[in-house]
Design a protein around this motif. Structure first.
Motif, PDB file in Angstrom:
ATOM      1  N   ILE B 207       0.871  -1.174   0.000  1.00 44.09           N
ATOM      2  CA  ILE B 207       0.000   0.000   0.000  1.00 44.09           C
ATOM      3  C   ILE B 207       0.909   1.225   0.000  1.00 44.09           C
ATOM      4  O   ILE B 207       1.737   1.383   0.897  1.00 44.09           O
ATOM      5  N   ALA B 208       0.786   2.063  -1.017  1.00 46.44           N
ATOM      6  CA  ALA B 208       1.633   3.247  -1.111  1.00 46.44           C
ATOM      7  C   ALA B 208       0.845   4.474  -0.672  1.00 46.44           C
ATOM      8  O   ALA B 208      -0.284   4.689  -1.106  1.00 46.44           O
ATOM      9  N   LEU B 209       1.457   5.256   0.210  1.00 52.32           N
ATOM     10  CA  LEU B 209       0.826   6.488   0.692  1.00 52.32           C
ATOM     11  C   LEU B 209       1.643   7.674   0.220  1.00 52.32           C
ATOM     12  O   LEU B 209       2.871   7.604   0.106  1.00 52.32           O
ATOM     13  N   LYS B 210       0.923   8.751  -0.063  1.00 51.42           N
ATOM     14  CA  LYS B 210       1.615  10.000  -0.365  1.00 51.42           C
ATOM     15  C   LYS B 210       0.775  11.139   0.174  1.00 51.42           C
ATOM     16  O   LYS B 210      -0.424  11.211  -0.107  1.00 51.42           O
ATOM     17  N   GLN B 211       1.382  11.991   0.954  1.00 49.10           N
ATOM     18  CA  GLN B 211       0.694  13.129   1.580  1.00 49.10           C
ATOM     19  C   GLN B 211      -0.632  12.713   2.223  1.00 49.10           C
ATOM     20  O   GLN B 211      -1.662  13.366   2.056  1.00 49.10           O
ATOM     21  N   GLY B 212      -0.588  11.596   2.949  1.00 47.70           N
ATOM     22  CA  GLY B 212      -1.742  11.185   3.734  1.00 47.70           C
ATOM     23  C   GLY B 212      -2.863  10.548   2.951  1.00 47.70           C
ATOM     24  O   GLY B 212      -3.964  10.389   3.470  1.00 47.70           O
ATOM     25  N   VAL B 213      -2.605  10.186   1.695  1.00 47.65           N
ATOM     26  CA  VAL B 213      -3.640   9.565   0.872  1.00 47.65           C
ATOM     27  C   VAL B 213      -3.084   8.274   0.277  1.00 47.65           C
ATOM     28  O   VAL B 213      -1.909   8.206  -0.066  1.00 47.65           O
ATOM     29  N   VAL B 214      -3.935   7.233   0.179  1.00 43.81           N
ATOM     30  CA  VAL B 214      -3.512   5.994  -0.464  1.00 43.81           C
ATOM     31  C   VAL B 214      -3.477   6.223  -1.965  1.00 43.81           C
ATOM     32  O   VAL B 214      -4.482   6.581  -2.572  1.00 43.81           O
ATOM     33  N   VAL B 215      -2.280   6.046  -2.586  1.00 44.94           N
ATOM     34  CA  VAL B 215      -2.177   6.305  -4.016  1.00 44.94           C
ATOM     35  C   VAL B 215      -2.021   5.030  -4.833  1.00 44.94           C
ATOM     36  O   VAL B 215      -2.222   5.045  -6.049  1.00 44.94           O
ATOM     37  N   ALA B 216      -1.644   3.923  -4.192  1.00 44.12           N
ATOM     38  CA  ALA B 216      -1.558   2.660  -4.927  1.00 44.12           C
ATOM     39  C   ALA B 216      -1.736   1.532  -3.938  1.00 44.12           C
ATOM     40  O   ALA B 216      -1.365   1.649  -2.775  1.00 44.12           O
ATOM     41  N   ASP B 217      -2.348   0.447  -4.385  1.00 44.31           N
ATOM     42  CA  ASP B 217      -2.669  -0.647  -3.482  1.00 44.31           C
ATOM     43  C   ASP B 217      -2.788  -1.922  -4.319  1.00 44.31           C
ATOM     44  O   ASP B 217      -3.630  -1.994  -5.213  1.00 44.31           O
ATOM     45  N   GLY B 218      -1.923  -2.898  -4.089  1.00 40.88           N
ATOM     46  CA  GLY B 218      -2.018  -4.132  -4.858  1.00 40.88           C
ATOM     47  C   GLY B 218      -0.834  -5.039  -4.608  1.00 40.88           C
ATOM     48  O   GLY B 218      -0.021  -4.770  -3.721  1.00 40.88           O
ATOM     49  N   THR B 219      -0.725  -6.117  -5.390  1.00 42.54           N
ATOM     50  CA  THR B 219       0.418  -7.004  -5.233  1.00 42.54           C
ATOM     51  C   THR B 219       1.648  -6.304  -5.801  1.00 42.54           C
ATOM     52  O   THR B 219       1.518  -5.376  -6.620  1.00 42.54           O
ATOM     53  N   PRO B 220       2.861  -6.738  -5.372  1.00 46.20           N
ATOM     54  CA  PRO B 220       4.070  -6.100  -5.895  1.00 46.20           C
ATOM     55  C   PRO B 220       4.092  -6.059  -7.416  1.00 46.20           C
ATOM     56  O   PRO B 220       4.458  -5.032  -8.003  1.00 46.20           O
ATOM     57  N   ARG B 221       3.661  -7.158  -8.085  1.00 44.55           N
ATOM     58  CA  ARG B 221       3.741  -7.172  -9.537  1.00 44.55           C
ATOM     59  C   ARG B 221       2.764  -6.195 -10.168  1.00 44.55           C
ATOM     60  O   ARG B 221       3.026  -5.656 -11.245  1.00 44.55           O
ATOM     61  N   GLU B 222       1.672  -5.962  -9.495  1.00 45.97           N
ATOM     62  CA  GLU B 222       0.700  -5.016 -10.046  1.00 45.97           C
ATOM     63  C   GLU B 222       1.173  -3.567  -9.948  1.00 45.97           C
ATOM     64  O   GLU B 222       0.955  -2.783 -10.862  1.00 45.97           O
ATOM     65  N   ILE B 223       1.784  -3.225  -8.822  1.00 46.47           N
ATOM     66  CA  ILE B 223       1.978  -1.775  -8.612  1.00 46.47           C
ATOM     67  C   ILE B 223       3.415  -1.288  -8.667  1.00 46.47           C
ATOM     68  O   ILE B 223       3.652  -0.099  -8.846  1.00 46.47           O
TER      69      ILE B 223
END
Lengths: 317, 250
Positions: B207-223
């Motif tokens: 799950i990737a966060l940037k400035q307090g918002v989730v910007v990407a969420d998935g398996t390593p190969r997806e994101i």
């Protein structure tokens, strides 16, 4: 672990304390044994109570603040007690004050003290969380503030009235206020029982705020209770013998040195024994062997002060 | 399942998390990634009830944070802090023993002692069980703390930047250990991690966060790809696929 085991160490300390008590009661008795034993017995009981109160207050205070340098007295707890006492005499007058039953006054003082210290030290501990230097500085500044306010009250009250407060303002192990023994014992028993029930929770707190929360003991909960208990214990010892600045740190440093355990079930009894040995043993030497040429408080504060400086300098390195 | 709904958090008017909603199913290793100040650690602290909620809600297997008793939550969720220094002189066995505290409240029974012995064996700490923590290497100490959290027998284990101050061998050993907790023991592990390669190699979900918002969420190969690195971390690193998994060429 080198040397004798934990149990053995505790038993040795208990034996040493028993020896000190026997020496204090029996050395240099001339005349009526019954009278002298009763007289010395009261003073002995007071010394034991003070040893208990100061040592437990210091150990639990150091546990919740997560350090081994600060003590309730360095943070101004007994200065606050004196301020409240002086303020009270100023407000109601010495005659009224002396007319009131001393036991009742002590109860009132303890309640006062609990309220005031909770209010103040909650704020201070919150502000200085994790920052040792800020905590020490705030404590020292508060202690000075309390002392100055006390000095102010002293100047505005009548010199004759001030005499009432004066006796309470200096550490005095030779001239213990034995009239308060019953009330003091009651407070010590109640606070002691509460601390003893908390001993396992106190073991968890040194793991730090994150781990203790993870284990279901958030530190802020215990802090309230410990501050309250410290206030009661400090009030008792200050009422009996006056303020003692560095006695607590002398006791806890020795305890951590002698007892190789982090469990409060071991540390608390050991600290109480060590504190009582210093007070009773020291008082025996001063009263019976040195004819009161040096007050015990001076020796204790000197040694404790040295240890405080040593620990402080070491922590800054 | 950890359910996070409409979570917002601010410090002195400055937003740290803005309206974050996430569902973390049981099982699996979840990695929270993002640049410094993205709110990863704050999110973890809120889930671990280290800081009080401001708005939104978090529940752990239906237990609402802020409304559930501390000792009940202590049997559901454990957290390990970033800074693993302990003030008092504890041995490895003492430390692992604390993991049983939510169950015995200070009076260990025979079954707690057995559990501690079993965990010490399982984590290969038997040889150093009676050594003091301050005399251990960073990797050994980290292992002892994970053993403690494991002995707590919680469904969920959160770790805040566990790879800080570990060398490559200790880092890999720790990630393998966490992987094993998930695969073999069926635990759920959530970690905050800086090195996206470790996340890509060991995590089931990132799950990737940037400035307090989730910007990407998935398996390593997806994101994990160069677009994510550009958008989230503002860096132009290439991503190659080695042995079927994405690797950031640093």
């Amino acid at each position: 672990m080198a040397g004798p085991g934990l149990r053995v160490r505790l038993f040795l300390l208990a034996g040493l304390l028993a020896l000190c008590c026997a020496a204090y009661l029996s050395l240099g008795v001339r005349g009526d044994w019954g009278f002298i034993l009763a007289f010395r017995g009261q003073k002995l009981a007071a010394l034991l109570l003070v040893g208990f109160a100061v040592s437990w207050a210091t150990v639990i205070f150091q546990t919740i603040t997560g350090n081994r340098i600060l003590t309730p007295s360095v943070m101004g707890f007994d200065a606050l007690y004196l301020l409240l006492l002086t303020g009270l005499v100023w407000a109601i007058g010495a005659r009224t004050y002396q007319g009131l039953p001393p036991q009742g006054m002590m109860v009132a003082n303890v309640v006062w003290m609990c309220g005031a210290s909770l209010l103040l030290f909650r704020v201070v501990l919150r502000a200085g969380e994790g920052d040792m230097m800020r905590l020490i500085l705030t404590g020292v500044v508060l202690a000075v503030l309390f002392h100055s306010l006390t000095a102010y009250f002293r100047r505005v009250i009548d010199p004759n009235e001030y005499a009432v407060v004066q006796a309470a303002s200096f550490a005095r192990f030779s001239n213990v206020d034995t009239g308060l023994l019953a009330v003091a014992t009651g407070f010590c028993l109640a606070a002691g029982a509460a601390v003893w029930r908390m001993r396992y929770r106190l073991d968890v707190l040194p793991l730090g705020p994150v781990l203790s929360t993870s284990l279901g003991e958030p530190p802020h909960k215990a802090q309230w209770q410990v501050l309250l208990l410290v206030s009661v214990l400090v009030s008792v010892s200050t009422a009996l013998v006056g303020p003692v600045a560095f006695f607590g740190i002398l006791v806890t440093s020795l305890t951590y040195l002698i007892i190789p355990s982090a469990r409060h079930g071991d540390l608390l009894p050991a600290a109480a024994l060590i504190a009582s040995i210093i007070l009773v043993g020291g008082q025996t030497v001063m009263e019976r062997l040195l004819d009161l040429s040096t007050p015990l408080s001076v020796v204790v504060e000197f040694l404790g002060g040295l240890i405080f400086l040593f620990l402080l300098l070491r922590s800054l390195r | 399942m950890i359910e996070i709904e409409n979570l917002s958090y601010q410090i002195a008017g400055h937003p740290i998390l803005s309206d974050v909603s996430l569902r973390l199913e049981k099982g699996g290793l979840v990695a929270l990634v993002g640049p410094n100040g993205a709110g990863k650690s704050t999110l973890l602290s809120l889930v671990a009830r280290l800081v009080p909620l401001q708005s939104g809600s978090i529940s752990i297997d239906g237990l609402q944070i802020g409304k559930t008793a501390d000792d009940v939550l202590a049997r559901q969720l454990a957290i390990l802090p970033q800074d693993l220094s302990v003030a008092s002189r504890l041995t490895v066995r003492d430390l692992v023993g604390f993991g049983r505290y939510p169950y015995h409240k200070g009076r260990p029974r025979a079954e707690d002692r057995d559990r501690v012995d079993a965990v010490i064996g399982q984590f290969e700490l038997t040889a150093i069980a009676d050594r003091q923590l301050e005399n251990l290497s960073g990797g050994q100490r980290q292992r002892a703390f994970v053993a403690m959290a494991f002995a707590q027998d919680t469904e969920y284990l959160l770790l805040d930047e566990p790879l800080n101050n570990l060398d490559i061998s200790a880092s890999r050993a720790l990630m393998t250990l966490l992987r094993d907790l998930v695969t073999a023991q069926g635990r759920t592990v959530v970690i905050v991690v800086h090195d996206i390669n470790y996340a890509a190699a060991y995590a089931d979900r990132i799950i990737a966060l940037k400035q307090g918002v989730v910007v990407a969420d998935g398996t390593p190969r997806e994101i994990v790809n160069s677009a994510l690195l550009r958008e989230v971390f503002q860096t132009g690193a290439e991503v190659a696929v080695v042995g079927g998994r994405p690797v950031v060429l640093v």
